[in-house]
Write a protein that holds these residues in place. Structure first.
Motif, short mmCIF file in Angstrom:
data_model
loop_
_atom_site.label_atom_id
_atom_site.label_comp_id
_atom_site.label_asym_id
_atom_site.label_seq_id
_atom_site.Cartn_x
_atom_site.Cartn_y
_atom_site.Cartn_z
N ASN A 447 0.83 -1.21 0.00
CA ASN A 447 0.00 0.00 0.00
C ASN A 447 0.86 1.25 0.00
O ASN A 447 0.55 2.25 -0.67
CB ASN A 447 -0.95 -0.01 1.20
N ALA A 448 1.97 1.20 0.75
CA ALA A 448 2.88 2.35 0.77
C ALA A 448 3.51 2.58 -0.59
O ALA A 448 3.72 3.73 -1.03
CB ALA A 448 3.96 2.12 1.83
N ALA A 449 3.78 1.49 -1.31
CA ALA A 449 4.40 1.61 -2.63
C ALA A 449 3.45 2.26 -3.65
O ALA A 449 3.89 2.88 -4.61
CB ALA A 449 4.83 0.24 -3.12
N LYS A 450 2.15 2.10 -3.39
CA LYS A 450 1.17 2.71 -4.28
C LYS A 450 1.13 4.24 -4.13
O LYS A 450 0.58 4.94 -4.97
CB LYS A 450 -0.24 2.15 -4.00
N GLY A 451 1.69 4.69 -3.01
CA GLY A 451 1.73 6.13 -2.78
C GLY A 451 0.48 6.62 -2.12
O GLY A 451 0.21 7.78 -2.08
#
Length: 451
Positions: A447-451
């Motif tokens: 989820n963090a990688a999705k921004g």
């Protein structure tokens, strides 16, 4: 015992996490100028929410479409809505599903929006508010971001049949000092009997479901399911074995509960309703039905194990806002209204389906003259002092916890000791908890990688 509203939600949590993981946080809610509120409940709850929402619409000018299901269908229908990128603007959330919703981008962080409305969160039960806080690692911390507000808090008290105890000439239990296990067992034995002389027992001390009634006995005996940071399963202890054995022996040794054959004929919830049990757990969701029973009942603390202190669980349902709602401000206003507005709370409380979320209202409610049950204060004491969240309420999924009960029947039937069973099941539970924690970390990173 009857499946509670909490039970209906928890059994679907692990499946729900799989659905969420497959969904994109980029789904959108149509901007049709209306909010959709999805919840579960019976006719009493539906009528109460309809009345409350009609007032919200009149006060705000915001239209709200209500979608209501029964408890067993709610999780399935919500999963379908999420999978179809049609997440309701506002909806019920389970404590045990919060982390999945957050890490999958389904829930909106409403911290700032709630603060902007000037809501006095100090007048709402801390347990209820903190249940929906999450800092990315730990759920329930006061410093976490707010991803929902409590629909309610659900303290699980011990109830007793006052009419039966008085008829048997037994001194009524204290509302302040809990029975010890030995004291309680003596009362259970005294009321268990054949009342009509046909040679068959037809009145019992109690009837406990190990899945939903063992928590208080374990905690009050010094046992727990995990360590403090929920990384180690700790059920294989003498304290836990003693608690589970105590419950099993009620049926097989002391014979103060209906046996398997008798329970199959009429379950213990029905026997309590029929006035055949002296003691039975009671939640706020039961009150509207129990107040119409043909016997008087009241509430007391759960009997206490070796710690000398009572313990039980307190559940909660939350009201969350979709991260992709087209009307985030209005959706948050609706969640805040249903959770904290005095008139809305009065409507829900008067329906007999919950205790007030507002502390000052709850104090007045507990002290109300002629209240049923008389000791409503027990519910508040549980929320405020000795209630705890269910073991899987603050972990990523419940599969590890559910494993505890999958093969426990031989213990309940007296064919295996609790100590032997716990030694067998602990490694399986640990494996599942490790997998859940790994999944939580992976979902958070994704989820963090999705921004």
């Amino acid at each position: 015992m009857r499946k509670s509203r909490l039970a209906a939600g928890m059994v679907a949590v692990f499946a729900l996490s799989s659905t969420l993981a497959a969904c994109s946080a980029g789904s959108s809610t149509d901007d049709d100028g209306k909010l959709t509120f999805m919840f579960r409940g019976g006719e009493d709850e539906k009528a109460a929410y309809t009345a409350a929402i009609e007032r919200f619409e009149a006060e705000t000018g915001v239209d709200v479409d209500i979608v209501v299901t029964d408890a067993d269908q709610y999780s399935t229908k919500l999963q379908a809505a999420i999978a179809g990128n049609n997440v309701p603007d506002v909806f019920y959330i389970e404590q045990a599903s919060l982390q999945s919703y957050v890490t999958s981008g389904i829930l909106l962080d409403i911290t700032d929006k709630v603060e902007a409305q000037g809501i006095d969160l100090d007048n709402i039960w801390e347990y209820g508010v903190d249940s929906y806080r999450y800092d990315g690692k730990v759920q329930g911390t006061p410093d976490g971001q707010l991803y929902g507000l409590p629909k309610d808090v659900g303290p699980f008290a011990m109830g007793y049949n006052k009419t039966m105890l008085e008829a048997e000439g037994i001194e009524l239990p204290s509302t302040d000092t809990p029975y010890t296990w030995d004291e309680w067992l003596e009362v259970l034995k005294a009321v268990t009997k054949d009342t009509d002389g046909d040679g068959e027992v037809d009145q019992w001390g109690t009837g406990l479901n190990v899945v939903w009634n063992s928590q208080g006995f374990a905690w009050s005996n010094g046992a727990d399911w995990t360590n403090a940071d929920h990384t180690e399963v700790t059920v294989d202890t003498p304290e836990m074995a003693e608690a589970l054995q105590y419950i099993a022996d009620m049926t097989n040794v002391d014979k103060v509960t209906p046996n398997a054959e008798q329970a199959a004929t009429l379950d213990t919830y029905q026997r309590w309703m029929a006035g055949e049990l002296a003691f039975f757990p009671v939640g706020p969701w039961d009150v509207s039905v129990y107040n119409d029973l043909e016997f008087d009942y009241d509430l007391i603390p759960f009997p206490a194990g070796k710690t000398g202190e009572p313990a039980t669980w307190v559940g909660s349902l939350g009201i969350g806002v979709s991260a992709t709602t087209a009307m985030p401000d209005d959706a948050t206003k609706l969640a805040v209204y249903l959770s904290t507005d005095e008139e809305a709370q009065k409507t829900l409380v008067d329906a007999g389906i919950q205790v007030p979320n507002l502390k000052d209202m709850a104090a007045e409610w507990a002290a109300e003259e002629g209240a049923e049950p008389a000791n409503r204060q027990e519910f508040l004491d549980i929320v405020e002092t000795y209630g705890r969240p269910m073991p899987a309420a603050v972990t990523y999924g419940a599969a590890w916890y559910d494993e505890m009960w999958t093969n426990i029947q031989p213990v309940i039937d007296g064919e295996q000791t609790a100590a032997d069973y716990l030694a067998e099941v602990q490694p399986r539970m640990q494996t599942l908890l490790d997998e859940a924690n790994a999944a939580a970390s992976a979902a958070a990173e994704a989820n963090a990688a999705k921004g």
